[in-house]
Design a protein around this motif. Structure first.
Motif, mmCIF file in Angstrom:
data_model
loop_
_atom_site.group_PDB
_atom_site.id
_atom_site.type_symbol
_atom_site.label_atom_id
_atom_site.label_comp_id
_atom_site.label_asym_id
_atom_site.label_seq_id
_atom_site.Cartn_x
_atom_site.Cartn_y
_atom_site.Cartn_z
ATOM 1 N N PHE A 33 -11.242 5.038 -42.375
ATOM 2 C CA PHE A 33 -10.509 3.779 -42.415
ATOM 3 C C PHE A 33 -10.165 3.360 -40.993
ATOM 4 O O PHE A 33 -9.973 4.207 -40.122
ATOM 5 N N LEU A 34 -10.069 2.061 -40.793
ATOM 6 C CA LEU A 34 -9.544 1.525 -39.540
ATOM 7 C C LEU A 34 -8.037 1.428 -39.708
ATOM 8 O O LEU A 34 -7.549 0.844 -40.674
ATOM 9 N N SER A 35 -7.296 2.001 -38.777
ATOM 10 C CA SER A 35 -5.840 1.916 -38.810
ATOM 11 C C SER A 35 -5.385 1.112 -37.600
ATOM 12 O O SER A 35 -5.768 1.405 -36.472
ATOM 13 N N VAL A 36 -4.583 0.076 -37.854
ATOM 14 C CA VAL A 36 -4.115 -0.811 -36.795
ATOM 15 C C VAL A 36 -2.598 -0.790 -36.776
ATOM 16 O O VAL A 36 -1.958 -0.881 -37.823
ATOM 17 N N GLU A 37 -2.041 -0.642 -35.583
ATOM 18 C CA GLU A 37 -0.599 -0.776 -35.395
ATOM 19 C C GLU A 37 -0.371 -1.696 -34.210
ATOM 20 O O GLU A 37 -0.915 -1.486 -33.134
ATOM 21 N N LYS A 38 0.411 -2.736 -34.432
ATOM 22 C CA LYS A 38 0.667 -3.725 -33.392
ATOM 23 C C LYS A 38 2.160 -3.921 -33.232
ATOM 24 O O LYS A 38 2.858 -4.244 -34.186
ATOM 25 N N GLU A 39 2.652 -3.712 -32.021
ATOM 26 C CA GLU A 39 4.043 -4.011 -31.688
ATOM 27 C C GLU A 39 4.058 -5.383 -31.036
ATOM 28 O O GLU A 39 3.530 -5.565 -29.944
ATOM 29 N N TRP A 40 4.626 -6.362 -31.727
ATOM 30 C CA TRP A 40 4.662 -7.721 -31.232
ATOM 31 C C TRP A 40 5.762 -7.861 -30.195
ATOM 32 O O TRP A 40 6.840 -7.316 -30.346
ATOM 33 N N GLY A 41 5.473 -8.615 -29.158
ATOM 34 C CA GLY A 41 6.423 -8.786 -28.065
ATOM 35 C C GLY A 41 6.891 -10.214 -27.922
ATOM 36 O O GLY A 41 6.716 -11.044 -28.815
ATOM 37 N N TYR A 42 7.473 -10.462 -26.785
ATOM 38 C CA TYR A 42 7.945 -11.806 -26.470
ATOM 39 C C TYR A 42 6.796 -12.797 -26.529
ATOM 40 O O TYR A 42 5.643 -12.442 -26.390
ATOM 41 N N PHE A 43 7.119 -14.050 -26.728
ATOM 42 C CA PHE A 43 6.163 -15.150 -26.775
ATOM 43 C C PHE A 43 5.295 -15.129 -28.030
ATOM 44 O O PHE A 43 4.258 -15.764 -28.085
ATOM 45 N N LYS A 46 6.521 -13.114 -33.940
ATOM 46 C CA LYS A 46 6.855 -11.843 -34.582
ATOM 47 C C LYS A 46 7.560 -10.910 -33.594
ATOM 48 O O LYS A 46 7.465 -9.690 -33.698
ATOM 49 N N ASP A 47 8.274 -11.494 -32.657
ATOM 50 C CA ASP A 47 8.948 -10.747 -31.596
ATOM 51 C C ASP A 47 9.754 -9.580 -32.160
ATOM 52 O O ASP A 47 10.522 -9.733 -33.104
ATOM 53 N N MET A 48 9.522 -8.394 -31.615
ATOM 54 C CA MET A 48 10.233 -7.158 -31.949
ATOM 55 C C MET A 48 9.852 -6.599 -33.327
ATOM 56 O O MET A 48 10.534 -5.734 -33.858
ATOM 57 N N GLN A 49 8.755 -7.040 -33.915
ATOM 58 C CA GLN A 49 8.269 -6.484 -35.175
ATOM 59 C C GLN A 49 7.075 -5.577 -34.890
ATOM 60 O O GLN A 49 6.309 -5.816 -33.962
#
Length: 79
Positions: A33-43, A46-49
């Motif tokens: 499986f492809l596993s993706v984790e994204k920490e969204w930042g400023y701009f 989804k900031d801080m999600q």
């Protein structure tokens, strides 16, 4: 989506797109499986999600099939 047992051991992976699941047989998964984790930042909206998802190979292939530019691939002889 990753499912862990009470000892925090990974026991199942479920594709977030189609819902197909793979359970660990003897601690091993027979499908990848492809596993993706994204920490969204400023701009971003989804900031801080942090978002995380898993895709089976078939759903990954459908996803990248719609890209304007193909993914970059590299052949490897060993892991």
């Amino acid at each position: 989506m990753r499912i862990f047992d009470k000892d925090h051991k990974l026991v199942k992976i479920v594709c977030n797109q189609c819902g197909s699941a793979e359970s660990a047989a003897g601690g091993l998964f027979k499908r990848d499986f492809l596993s993706v984790e994204k920490e969204w930042g400023y701009f971003s909206n989804k900031d801080m999600q942090t978002h995380q998802f898993d895709l089976c190979e078939q759903c990954y292939d459908r996803l990248i099939g719609g890209f304007c530019y193909p993914v970059e691939t590299e052949e490897r002889n060993e892991f």
